[in-house]
Design a protein around this motif. Structure first.
Motif, mmCIF file in Angstrom:
data_model
loop_
_atom_site.group_PDB
_atom_site.id
_atom_site.type_symbol
_atom_site.label_atom_id
_atom_site.label_comp_id
_atom_site.label_asym_id
_atom_site.label_seq_id
_atom_site.Cartn_x
_atom_site.Cartn_y
_atom_site.Cartn_z
ATOM 1 N N PHE A 1 -61.837 -42.600 -10.877
ATOM 2 C CA PHE A 1 -60.560 -41.921 -10.632
ATOM 3 C C PHE A 1 -60.665 -40.996 -9.418
ATOM 4 O O PHE A 1 -59.709 -40.868 -8.648
ATOM 5 C CB PHE A 1 -60.149 -41.124 -11.868
ATOM 6 N N GLY A 2 -61.810 -40.350 -9.255
ATOM 7 C CA GLY A 2 -61.999 -39.483 -8.101
ATOM 8 C C GLY A 2 -62.000 -40.261 -6.793
ATOM 9 O O GLY A 2 -61.487 -39.769 -5.769
ATOM 10 N N ARG A 3 -62.544 -41.468 -6.791
ATOM 11 C CA ARG A 3 -62.527 -42.284 -5.573
ATOM 12 C C ARG A 3 -61.109 -42.730 -5.226
ATOM 13 O O ARG A 3 -60.738 -42.775 -4.048
ATOM 14 C CB ARG A 3 -63.445 -43.493 -5.757
ATOM 15 N N ILE A 4 -60.337 -43.059 -6.247
ATOM 16 C CA ILE A 4 -58.930 -43.415 -5.989
ATOM 17 C C ILE A 4 -58.185 -42.214 -5.424
ATOM 18 O O ILE A 4 -57.396 -42.336 -4.475
ATOM 19 C CB ILE A 4 -58.270 -43.923 -7.281
ATOM 20 N N TRP A 5 -58.433 -41.037 -5.999
ATOM 21 C CA TRP A 5 -57.780 -39.822 -5.504
ATOM 22 C C TRP A 5 -58.168 -39.546 -4.061
ATOM 23 O O TRP A 5 -57.318 -39.190 -3.232
ATOM 24 C CB TRP A 5 -58.195 -38.640 -6.386
ATOM 25 N N CYS B 1 -63.854 -27.773 -12.970
ATOM 26 C CA CYS B 1 -63.076 -26.685 -12.356
ATOM 27 C C CYS B 1 -62.411 -27.139 -11.064
ATOM 28 O O CYS B 1 -61.288 -26.712 -10.747
ATOM 29 C CB CYS B 1 -63.967 -25.480 -12.101
ATOM 30 N N SER B 2 -63.082 -28.005 -10.302
ATOM 31 C CA SER B 2 -62.470 -28.517 -9.073
ATOM 32 C C SER B 2 -61.236 -29.360 -9.383
ATOM 33 O O SER B 2 -60.230 -29.288 -8.670
ATOM 34 C CB SER B 2 -63.487 -29.340 -8.287
ATOM 35 N N LEU B 3 -61.286 -30.145 -10.460
ATOM 36 C CA LEU B 3 -60.113 -30.947 -10.848
ATOM 37 C C LEU B 3 -58.946 -30.052 -11.253
ATOM 38 O O LEU B 3 -57.797 -30.288 -10.846
ATOM 39 C CB LEU B 3 -60.481 -31.879 -12.004
ATOM 40 N N VAL B 4 -59.237 -29.021 -12.038
ATOM 41 C CA VAL B 4 -58.181 -28.094 -12.455
ATOM 42 C C VAL B 4 -57.591 -27.374 -11.245
ATOM 43 O O VAL B 4 -56.364 -27.218 -11.126
ATOM 44 C CB VAL B 4 -58.729 -27.085 -13.479
ATOM 45 N N PHE B 5 -58.447 -26.969 -10.326
ATOM 46 C CA PHE B 5 -57.969 -26.250 -9.137
ATOM 47 C C PHE B 5 -57.107 -27.151 -8.266
ATOM 48 O O PHE B 5 -56.045 -26.728 -7.766
ATOM 49 C CB PHE B 5 -59.169 -25.729 -8.349
ATOM 50 N N VAL C 1 -55.832 -37.273 -15.394
ATOM 51 C CA VAL C 1 -56.458 -38.412 -16.068
ATOM 52 C C VAL C 1 -57.979 -38.326 -15.964
ATOM 53 O O VAL C 1 -58.705 -38.563 -16.948
ATOM 54 C CB VAL C 1 -55.942 -39.732 -15.458
ATOM 55 N N GLU C 2 -58.490 -37.976 -14.790
ATOM 56 C CA GLU C 2 -59.938 -37.827 -14.634
ATOM 57 C C GLU C 2 -60.476 -36.684 -15.486
ATOM 58 O O GLU C 2 -61.560 -36.788 -16.073
ATOM 59 C CB GLU C 2 -60.275 -37.591 -13.167
ATOM 60 N N LEU C 3 -59.717 -35.596 -15.575
ATOM 61 C CA LEU C 3 -60.130 -34.475 -16.417
ATOM 62 C C LEU C 3 -60.204 -34.882 -17.883
ATOM 63 O O LEU C 3 -61.181 -34.561 -18.591
ATOM 64 C CB LEU C 3 -59.164 -33.316 -16.223
ATOM 65 N N ALA C 4 -59.184 -35.603 -18.361
ATOM 66 C CA ALA C 4 -59.197 -36.073 -19.747
ATOM 67 C C ALA C 4 -60.354 -37.041 -19.990
ATOM 68 O O ALA C 4 -61.000 -37.007 -21.048
ATOM 69 C CB ALA C 4 -57.864 -36.741 -20.074
#
Length: 273
Positions: free
Chosen positions: A20-24, A133-137, A203-206
């Motif tokens: 998911f991070g690569r797609i983002w 934390c980076s995803l939330v930020f 989605v990545e966080l979940a």
């Protein structure tokens, strides 16, 4: 801009991210950064110059432009992209810090001194929290800027004509925005890509939280299973030791019988519970 350094940073972020991070990252780089650099700056380059008002009053056009466009779209997008991409670079810096600590430990302790991190790039411990934390930020920054855009420009669109009645304008004047349709298209495009990025972050966080919870449950279950096997083994071993020593326990008898009686059943009393 040094594209070699930028490419190295992107490859590092891509290496330590999930699917998911690569797609983002692809979405941000292709549909936000490149669109901003190639198209958005050119579209908004003439926003002040071509902002015309039907009055010759000196300073009226400048005041009306500032009234309806307090912050430029381009500058808001630039600040948004900077704040959104910085947390991913912090993850890369955290991994580099782990690798440097591991290298110093290997130099001090030698090859037989063990390892501080079995895999410095694996999301465990502090690195997992940094990534979460980076995803939330990132999701919070995108959501905050969407709110700011909506507060400045309702429904994220620009009208063709705005009416201005602030000093030093002598009366209510009509001002015309340059290329409003084209600007609205690009604004909606950037808003939609920001919403998609927020969804990907959530989605990545979940996914990360559910994976961590599942691993914790499996580890707890494995510890409980191992403890049960250990207790069963200890109990069976104790029974075998008792039998080997010839110590028999008889319910209801005051004294133990001989170890090897001729008739063992005569010494056993029936007990009714």
């Amino acid at each position: 801009m040094n594209w070699g350094i930028f490419e190295g940073l992107l490859s590092g972020v891509n290496k330590y991210s999930t699917a998911f991070g690569r797609i983002w990252l692809s979405l941000v780089f292709i549909f936000r950064v490149l669109v901003y650099l190639v198209t958005a700056e050119r579209v908004w380059s003439d926003d002040h110059k071509d902002f015309d008002c039907d009055t010759r009053q000196p300073g009226c056009s400048n005041v009306c432009f500032d009234e309806f466009f307090p912050v430029s779209h381009v500058r808001l997008w630039a600040l948004q992209l900077i704040l959104v991409t910085c947390p991913s670079l912090l993850v890369v810096m955290h991994v580099a810090y782990r690798e440097a600590r591991e290298k110093k430990h290997q130099e001090a302790a030698g090859k037989n001194g063990g390892r501080l991190y079995p895999d410095p790039g694996k999301k465990r411990g502090g690195l997992w929290w940094t990534y979460v934390c980076s995803l939330v930020f990132k999701a919070g920054v995108d959501a905050a800027f969407l709110h700011v855009f909506h507060s400045f420009y309702p429904r994220y669109t620009l009208p063709r004509v705005v009416r201005c009645h602030v000093a030093p304008c002598p009366n209510t004047v009509d001002c015309f925005i340059s290329k409003p349709t084209e600007k609205n298209i690009f604004t909606l495009f950037m808003v939609i890509t920001a919403v998609v990025c927020i969804v990907l972050n959530l989605v990545e966080l979940a996914y990360l939280v559910s994976k961590r919870c599942r691993e914790c449950l499996l580890a707890r279950k494995a510890r409980a299973t191992g403890l049960g096997h250990h207790q069963n083994w200890a109990t069976s071993s104790s029974k075998q030791d008792d039998l080997c020593l010839g110590e028999l326990i008889f319910l209801g008898s005051d004294a133990p019988p001989p170890l090897l009686p001729d008739h063992p059943r005569d010494h056993v009393k029936k007990t009714i519970l």
